[in-house]
Write a protein that holds these residues in place. Structure first.
Motif, PDB file in Angstrom:
ATOM      1  N   ALA A 196       0.864  -1.187   0.000  1.00  0.00           N
ATOM      2  CA  ALA A 196       0.000   0.000   0.000  1.00  0.00           C
ATOM      3  C   ALA A 196       0.890   1.223   0.000  1.00  0.00           C
ATOM      4  CB  ALA A 196      -0.913   0.020   1.223  1.00  0.00           C
ATOM      5  N   ARG A 197       0.459   2.257  -0.714  1.00  0.00           N
ATOM      6  CA  ARG A 197       1.205   3.512  -0.644  1.00  0.00           C
ATOM      7  C   ARG A 197       0.943   4.163   0.704  1.00  0.00           C
ATOM      8  NH1 ARG A 197      -0.822   3.277  -5.805  1.00  0.00           N
ATOM      9  NH2 ARG A 197       0.706   3.389  -7.485  1.00  0.00           N
ATOM     10  N   ARG A 198       1.985   4.670   1.319  1.00  0.00           N
ATOM     11  CA  ARG A 198       1.841   5.273   2.637  1.00  0.00           C
ATOM     12  C   ARG A 198       0.851   6.432   2.565  1.00  0.00           C
ATOM     13  NH1 ARG A 198       7.351   5.890   5.654  1.00  0.00           N
ATOM     14  NH2 ARG A 198       7.179   3.683   5.161  1.00  0.00           N
ATOM     15  N   GLY A 199      -0.133   6.385   3.446  1.00  0.00           N
ATOM     16  CA  GLY A 199      -1.140   7.439   3.493  1.00  0.00           C
ATOM     17  C   GLY A 199      -2.286   7.253   2.522  1.00  0.00           C
ATOM     18  N   GLU A 200      -2.199   6.264   1.610  1.00  0.00           N
ATOM     19  CA  GLU A 200      -3.271   6.033   0.641  1.00  0.00           C
ATOM     20  C   GLU A 200      -4.416   5.321   1.356  1.00  0.00           C
ATOM     21  OE1 GLU A 200      -2.710   4.347  -3.578  1.00  0.00           O
ATOM     22  OE2 GLU A 200      -3.221   2.625  -2.344  1.00  0.00           O
ATOM     23  N   HIS A 201      -5.581   5.954   1.388  1.00  0.00           N
ATOM     24  CA  HIS A 201      -6.698   5.329   2.071  1.00  0.00           C
ATOM     25  C   HIS A 201      -8.003   5.782   1.426  1.00  0.00           C
ATOM     26  CE1 HIS A 201      -7.774   9.090   4.069  1.00  0.00           C
ATOM     27  NE2 HIS A 201      -6.501   9.231   4.404  1.00  0.00           N
ATOM     28  N   PHE A 202      -9.097   5.199   1.877  1.00  0.00           N
ATOM     29  CA  PHE A 202     -10.398   5.430   1.259  1.00  0.00           C
ATOM     30  C   PHE A 202     -11.432   5.946   2.254  1.00  0.00           C
ATOM     31  CE2 PHE A 202      -8.161   2.574  -1.493  1.00  0.00           C
ATOM     32  CZ  PHE A 202      -8.557   2.924  -2.775  1.00  0.00           C
ATOM     33  N   PHE A 203     -10.975   6.527   3.360  1.00  0.00           N
ATOM     34  CA  PHE A 203     -11.912   6.990   4.370  1.00  0.00           C
ATOM     35  C   PHE A 203     -12.841   8.087   3.846  1.00  0.00           C
ATOM     36  CE2 PHE A 203      -8.768   4.932   7.068  1.00  0.00           C
ATOM     37  CZ  PHE A 203      -9.580   4.291   8.000  1.00  0.00           C
ATOM     38  N   GLY A 204     -12.415   8.816   2.832  1.00  0.00           N
ATOM     39  CA  GLY A 204     -13.242   9.882   2.278  1.00  0.00           C
ATOM     40  C   GLY A 204     -14.126   9.463   1.131  1.00  0.00           C
ATOM     41  N   SER A 205     -14.126   8.186   0.773  1.00  0.00           N
ATOM     42  CA  SER A 205     -14.898   7.709  -0.376  1.00  0.00           C
ATOM     43  C   SER A 205     -16.230   7.112   0.081  1.00  0.00           C
ATOM     44  CB  SER A 205     -14.102   6.653  -1.155  1.00  0.00           C
ATOM     45  OG  SER A 205     -14.925   5.998  -2.103  1.00  0.00           O
ATOM     46  N   ARG A 206     -17.333   7.694  -0.345  1.00  0.00           N
ATOM     47  CA  ARG A 206     -18.650   7.169   0.013  1.00  0.00           C
ATOM     48  C   ARG A 206     -18.856   5.772  -0.558  1.00  0.00           C
ATOM     49  NH1 ARG A 206     -23.045  11.593  -1.527  1.00  0.00           N
ATOM     50  NH2 ARG A 206     -24.379   9.952  -0.655  1.00  0.00           N
ATOM     51  N   ARG A 207     -18.372   5.535  -1.790  1.00  0.00           N
ATOM     52  CA  ARG A 207     -18.546   4.214  -2.386  1.00  0.00           C
ATOM     53  C   ARG A 207     -17.756   3.163  -1.608  1.00  0.00           C
ATOM     54  NH1 ARG A 207     -20.465   1.711  -6.993  1.00  0.00           N
ATOM     55  NH2 ARG A 207     -22.132   3.212  -6.603  1.00  0.00           N
ATOM     56  N   ALA A 208     -16.552   3.505  -1.158  1.00  0.00           N
ATOM     57  CA  ALA A 208     -15.769   2.549  -0.373  1.00  0.00           C
ATOM     58  C   ALA A 208     -16.502   2.182   0.915  1.00  0.00           C
ATOM     59  CB  ALA A 208     -14.389   3.122  -0.053  1.00  0.00           C
ATOM     60  N   ARG A 272     -24.702  -7.636 -10.208  1.00  0.00           N
ATOM     61  CA  ARG A 272     -25.933  -7.466  -9.434  1.00  0.00           C
ATOM     62  C   ARG A 272     -26.928  -8.626  -9.563  1.00  0.00           C
ATOM     63  NH1 ARG A 272     -27.815  -1.688 -11.344  1.00  0.00           N
ATOM     64  NH2 ARG A 272     -27.147  -2.645 -13.322  1.00  0.00           N
ATOM     65  N   PRO A 273     -27.227  -9.120 -10.777  1.00  0.00           N
ATOM     66  CA  PRO A 273     -28.197 -10.223 -10.843  1.00  0.00           C
ATOM     67  C   PRO A 273     -27.741 -11.452 -10.067  1.00  0.00           C
ATOM     68  CG  PRO A 273     -27.833  -9.265 -13.018  1.00  0.00           C
ATOM     69  CD  PRO A 273     -26.790  -8.691 -12.117  1.00  0.00           C
ATOM     70  N   TRP A 274     -26.454 -11.743 -10.108  1.00  0.00           N
ATOM     71  CA  TRP A 274     -25.923 -12.925  -9.440  1.00  0.00           C
ATOM     72  C   TRP A 274     -25.929 -12.742  -7.923  1.00  0.00           C
ATOM     73  CZ3 TRP A 274     -25.692 -16.580 -12.952  1.00  0.00           C
ATOM     74  CH2 TRP A 274     -25.490 -16.213 -14.283  1.00  0.00           C
ATOM     75  N   LEU A 275     -25.583 -11.532  -7.477  1.00  0.00           N
ATOM     76  CA  LEU A 275     -25.629 -11.256  -6.041  1.00  0.00           C
ATOM     77  C   LEU A 275     -27.054 -11.330  -5.504  1.00  0.00           C
ATOM     78  CD1 LEU A 275     -22.988  -8.398  -5.895  1.00  0.00           C
ATOM     79  CD2 LEU A 275     -22.921 -10.453  -4.468  1.00  0.00           C
ATOM     80  N   CYS A 276     -28.004 -10.788  -6.247  1.00  0.00           N
ATOM     81  CA  CYS A 276     -29.407 -10.853  -5.808  1.00  0.00           C
ATOM     82  C   CYS A 276     -29.887 -12.299  -5.728  1.00  0.00           C
ATOM     83  CB  CYS A 276     -30.291 -10.054  -6.758  1.00  0.00           C
ATOM     84  SG  CYS A 276     -30.148  -8.257  -6.571  1.00  0.00           S
ATOM     85  N   LEU A 277     -29.525 -13.102  -6.712  1.00  0.00           N
ATOM     86  CA  LEU A 277     -29.908 -14.511  -6.698  1.00  0.00           C
ATOM     87  C   LEU A 277     -29.356 -15.208  -5.462  1.00  0.00           C
ATOM     88  CD1 LEU A 277     -31.032 -17.104  -7.962  1.00  0.00           C
ATOM     89  CD2 LEU A 277     -28.901 -17.264  -9.297  1.00  0.00           C
ATOM     90  N   CYS A 278     -28.096 -14.953  -5.146  1.00  0.00           N
ATOM     91  CA  CYS A 278     -27.458 -15.629  -4.012  1.00  0.00           C
ATOM     92  C   CYS A 278     -28.014 -15.139  -2.674  1.00  0.00           C
ATOM     93  CB  CYS A 278     -25.948 -15.437  -4.074  1.00  0.00           C
ATOM     94  SG  CYS A 278     -25.229 -16.208  -5.530  1.00  0.00           S
ATOM     95  N   LEU A 376     -30.284  -6.811  -0.326  1.00  0.00           N
ATOM     96  CA  LEU A 376     -30.901  -6.890  -1.654  1.00  0.00           C
ATOM     97  C   LEU A 376     -31.123  -5.490  -2.221  1.00  0.00           C
ATOM     98  CD1 LEU A 376     -33.499  -9.762  -1.181  1.00  0.00           C
ATOM     99  CD2 LEU A 376     -31.746  -9.663  -2.963  1.00  0.00           C
ATOM    100  N   GLY A 377     -31.576  -4.563  -1.382  1.00  0.00           N
ATOM    101  CA  GLY A 377     -31.765  -3.189  -1.836  1.00  0.00           C
ATOM    102  C   GLY A 377     -30.459  -2.500  -2.172  1.00  0.00           C
ATOM    103  N   VAL A 378     -29.424  -2.717  -1.351  1.00  0.00           N
ATOM    104  CA  VAL A 378     -28.127  -2.081  -1.582  1.00  0.00           C
ATOM    105  C   VAL A 378     -27.490  -2.587  -2.878  1.00  0.00           C
ATOM    106  CG1 VAL A 378     -25.788  -1.799  -0.667  1.00  0.00           C
ATOM    107  CG2 VAL A 378     -27.744  -1.688   0.875  1.00  0.00           C
ATOM    108  N   THR A 379     -27.698  -3.852  -3.200  1.00  0.00           N
ATOM    109  CA  THR A 379     -27.085  -4.453  -4.396  1.00  0.00           C
ATOM    110  C   THR A 379     -27.414  -3.668  -5.658  1.00  0.00           C
ATOM    111  OG1 THR A 379     -27.187  -6.649  -3.389  1.00  0.00           O
ATOM    112  CG2 THR A 379     -26.928  -6.569  -5.774  1.00  0.00           C
ATOM    113  N   LEU A 380     -28.601  -3.116  -5.730  1.00  0.00           N
ATOM    114  CA  LEU A 380     -29.031  -2.401  -6.933  1.00  0.00           C
ATOM    115  C   LEU A 380     -28.184  -1.166  -7.203  1.00  0.00           C
ATOM    116  CD1 LEU A 380     -32.901  -2.679  -6.420  1.00  0.00           C
ATOM    117  CD2 LEU A 380     -31.390  -4.186  -7.736  1.00  0.00           C
ATOM    118  N   ARG A 381     -27.430  -0.692  -6.213  1.00  0.00           N
ATOM    119  CA  ARG A 381     -26.610   0.521  -6.380  1.00  0.00           C
ATOM    120  C   ARG A 381     -25.351   0.269  -7.202  1.00  0.00           C
ATOM    121  NH1 ARG A 381     -27.019   4.315  -2.233  1.00  0.00           N
ATOM    122  NH2 ARG A 381     -25.511   5.472  -3.502  1.00  0.00           N
ATOM    123  N   PHE A 382     -24.967  -0.992  -7.385  1.00  0.00           N
ATOM    124  CA  PHE A 382     -23.647  -1.279  -7.943  1.00  0.00           C
ATOM    125  C   PHE A 382     -23.682  -1.506  -9.462  1.00  0.00           C
ATOM    126  CE2 PHE A 382     -23.157  -2.995  -3.490  1.00  0.00           C
ATOM    127  CZ  PHE A 382     -22.447  -1.887  -3.030  1.00  0.00           C
TER     128      PHE A 382
END
Length: 404
Positions: A196-208, A272-278, A376-382
């Motif tokens: 990992a690059r030092r200091g590289e992080h995703f705390f500010g990313s809503r998608r993360a 998404r279709p595969w995640l919803c099925l599972c 199931l609802g969250v899956t539709l966002r991806f």
């Protein structure tokens, strides 16, 4: 291959399998022997839940620390140190006889597991750039196979020897095998990039954060099943070996799900279709546990296992899909696992508390079923077309992968 790249073939897959198979026996060997452990140590249900909760929390906390710890630790030293921690913890379990020592061994082993699984996605993305879903599926399957084997064999080993400690500590052999394969047989690269690059992080990313929440809740059923499913059926009159075999059955279907769903979805960038099925398959299993646990227990456990195995592999693949470069994608996966495993670790504590509060596991299974509905609802966002936009602006941003 270009200079600096490892020549990765079957030996690379073997190393990935050896890593994965070591990551769950420390958790799954507990459940089938929980009655014996509680009797010998005096641990209550909430105390016993720490044997699952603390290792999973370690997994999360280390993954979050990877941007700062990783550059100092290094990939090779990290893998070796993680396997050594698992080996020492398992060897310690052969000798311990108190609840406090057992909990301490869980923390040590959990730290080792945390290091390894924070590093594996980046290794997979780098070694198998054109075969990420298949390689992640194999890694996930090996992880689950190790867990299921431990659940089935732990009561056999304990019963045959008369010592429950053997059922918990025999897995030191797998850790030693993993150490040897990583040290001697892994594909070599002229220059291994920083984990990992030092200091590289995703705390500010809503998608993360959304991916992390998704990963944590979607896998919370696994830690709860490992912690409480054997005890649930033992309270219904089953033996330690019979209840452990249910975890083994669940694992068989987890492996099938982890291998088959990534293969089936490899021609599509949209997970998404595969995640919803599972998720729907999981929901059917939890409904069965709620309504008629003794009716078709094997069927309910098989449905839960297949859905969990497929969702684990697909959710990690979904995370790696968001960024094209192996380094940033590995860092994103570490963040997602970090937050996700903290959530996953809390869930069995909550389900254990519900069991203590209500005197029944029905409230626990209800909570897990509701979390599946939420996911199931969250899956539709991806939507794949939105990956680049969703990852825009993260600290140290790299080019996002856009589905073709």
């Amino acid at each position: 291959m270009s200079t600096g790249k490892a020549r990765v073939g079957w030996i690379g897959l073997l190393v990935i399998v050896a890593l994965g198979i070591n990551l769950r026996p420390i958790l799954t060997s507990i459940g089938p022997l929980l009655a014996e452990i509680r009797q010998a140590t005096g641990l209550g249900f909430q105390g016993a839940s720490l044997l699952t909760v603390l290792p999973v929390l370690c997994m999360g906390l280390f993954a979050l620390a990877l941007p700062w710890v990783g550059p100092r630790l290094g990939e090779s030293r990290g893998m070796l140190g993680g396997l050594l921690a698992i080996a020492v913890a398992c060897a310690w379990r052969l000798l311990l006889d108190s609840g406090l020592a057992l909990i301490a061994s869980a923390v040590l082993a959990g730290t080792g597991v945390a290091i390894i699984q924070a590093l594996v996605p980046g290794v997979v993305k780098r070694w198998f750039p054109q075969r990420v879903p298949a390689a992640m599926g194999l890694y996930s399957a090996s992880l689950m196979a190790g867990g299921g084997t431990a659940a089935v064999l732990a009561p056999v080993l304990a019963g045959g020897s008369g010592h429950w400690q053997l059922g918990l500590g025999a897995w030191v052999a797998l850790a030693v095998l993993g150490l040897l394969l990583w040290a001697l047989a892994r594909p070599r690269e002229a220059a291994v990039p920083s984990v990992a690059r030092r200091g590289e992080h995703f705390f500010g990313s809503r998608r993360a954060w959304l991916l992390a929440l998704y990963f944590g809740l979607i896998n919370g059923g696994y830690t709860s099943m490992v912690a409480w499913l054997p005890m649930f059926y033992r309270q219904l009159g089953w033996s330690a070996q019979g209840s452990g075999q249910l975890i083994g059955l669940m694992t068989i279907f987890q492996v099938l799900g982890a291998l088959s769903m990534p293969a089936l979805s490899r021609g599509s960038a949209d997970r998404r279709p595969w995640l919803c099925l599972c998720l729907l398959i999981q929901l059917g299993g939890f409904a069965g546990l709620l309504l008629t646990p003794l009716g078709l227990p094997a069927a309910w456990v098989a449905l839960i296992g297949y859905g969990l195995g497929a969702c684990f592999a697909l959710s990690l693949t979904l995370t790696l899909d968001h960024l094209a470069e192996p380094g940033p994608a590995g860092s994103l996966a570490a963040f997602v696992q970090g937050i996700g495993f903290i959530i996953t670790g809390i869930i069995p504590y909550v389900t254990g508390w519900l069991r203590d509060a209500t005197g029944s596991f029905q409230a626990s299974w209800t909570l897990l079923a509701l979390s599946v509905l939420l996911m199931l609802g969250v899956t539709l966002r991806f939507a794949p077309a939105g990956y680049a936009r969703a990852m825009h602006g993260w600290r140290g941003a790299q080019t996002a992968e856009v589905a073709r």
